[in-house]
Design an enzyme around this catalytic site. Structure first.
Site, PDB file in Angstrom:
ATOM      1  N   CYS A   2      -6.777  16.252  42.639  1.00 61.77           N
ATOM      2  CA  CYS A   2      -8.104  16.227  42.135  1.00 61.77           C
ATOM      3  C   CYS A   2      -8.142  16.782  40.666  1.00 61.77           C
ATOM      4  CB  CYS A   2      -9.089  17.012  43.066  1.00 61.77           C
ATOM      5  SG  CYS A   2     -10.766  16.744  42.327  1.00 61.77           S
ATOM      6  N   GLU A 114      -9.123   8.956  40.679  1.00 66.39           N
ATOM      7  CA  GLU A 114      -7.509   8.864  40.649  1.00 66.39           C
ATOM      8  C   GLU A 114      -7.161   7.532  40.001  1.00 66.39           C
ATOM      9  OE1 GLU A 114      -4.917  10.619  40.238  1.00 66.39           O
ATOM     10  OE2 GLU A 114      -5.794  11.835  41.757  1.00 66.39           O
TER      11      GLU A 114
END
Length: 271
Positions: A2, A114
């Site tokens: 993350c 992402e």
């Protein structure tokens, strides 16, 4: 992993969702649609209130710096590298094990970004042999629109170069715990592109469902094996993912337009 996420909910909203008892209006943060490491972020934690007569833990919404600095660190420079802690090893790594045992938090988000990597590059990244180039960004978020509650850790660090009364003498920093990405189908997948989180990246933030929040935040729970059992991934099929503009790749860009769903990947990107 993350490395970027969105957080648009205000403190009143988060206080209601997490049953927060205490938060400081002066610590309120503006909505941030491109949260990057070293930024100030919201974290929910259970901790006694300083100088209060009642020693019981109180559910608080605090503003912390993203990038954990261990209490024993000589300088804070390494914090920018400690934005993620792996669920598989968080209990034993020197930088995280004390916080894992006693200082756990929830870092609320709308979802995380992402960047899709080609299969060959992804294998090299897993092996630690190559850092991937960012390509088509995707936004991953709960399919039902609920808060994305990321499991986190927080830590205190004392800046010995400043006097005790200085407002910056103490740093409070945090890290997001990550786990292996789901290989099961997304609840809602893009028509063109990845159909599981593992198709996007081999890691994902560990999302805690509401039934785990109280136990995770309880500082009285210190048994390592019991805590490790809380690191199980959430039930499959809760997430959706969709392509967003490559504008999010620049940390200077910020705004709700970054969350706009594209009909398909931008020209010249993967998928």
């Amino acid at each position: 992993m993350c490395g970027r996420y969105a957080a648009s909910r205000g403190p009143e909203d988060l206080a209601g969702i997490f049953e927060v008892e205490k938060w400081e209006p002066e610590e309120a943060l503006a909505p941030d649609f491109n949260v990057a490491p070293t930024k100030e972020v919201y974290a929910v934690l259970d901790r006694p209130v300083k100088d209060a007569a009642d020693p019981r833990p109180v559910r608080q919404l605090r503003t912390l710096k993203w990038g954990l600095v261990p209490s024993w660190a000589k300088t804070p420079e390494g914090g920018a590298r400690m934005i993620n802690a792996r669920a598989e090893t968080v209990h034993e790594k020197p930088s995280y094990r004390r916080a894992f045992a006693a200082r756990r938090c929830i870092i609320p988000a709308d979802g995380y970004y992402e960047w899709v990597t080609g299969a060959g590059e992804r294998d090299l990244e897993v092996e630690g042999k190559k850092k991937r180039a960012r390509k088509q960004p995707y936004f991953v978020t709960p399919a039902d629109g609920s808060v994305f509650a990321m499991a986190g850790l927080y830590e205190f660090w004392r800046d010995r170069t400043l006097p005790d009364e200085h407002p910056l003498a103490w740093w409070v920093t945090c890290s997001v715990i990550t786990t292996e990405a789901e290989t099961t189908p997304l609840a809602v997948a893009p028509g063109e592109g990845p159909h599981a989180l593992a198709d996007i990246h081999p890691r994902m933030p560990l999302m805690l469902t509401p039934d785990r929040w109280d136990a995770w935040l309880d500082p009285a729970r210190t048994d390592v094996e019991e805590l490790r059992s809380m690191l199980a991934p959430p039930p499959a099929g809760l997430m959706r993912a969709y392509p967003v503009s490559t504008a999010v790749s620049n940390v200077r860009n910020n705004g709700p337009e970054l969350l706009k769903e594209l009909e398909g990947p931008e020209e010249g990107t993967l998928f």
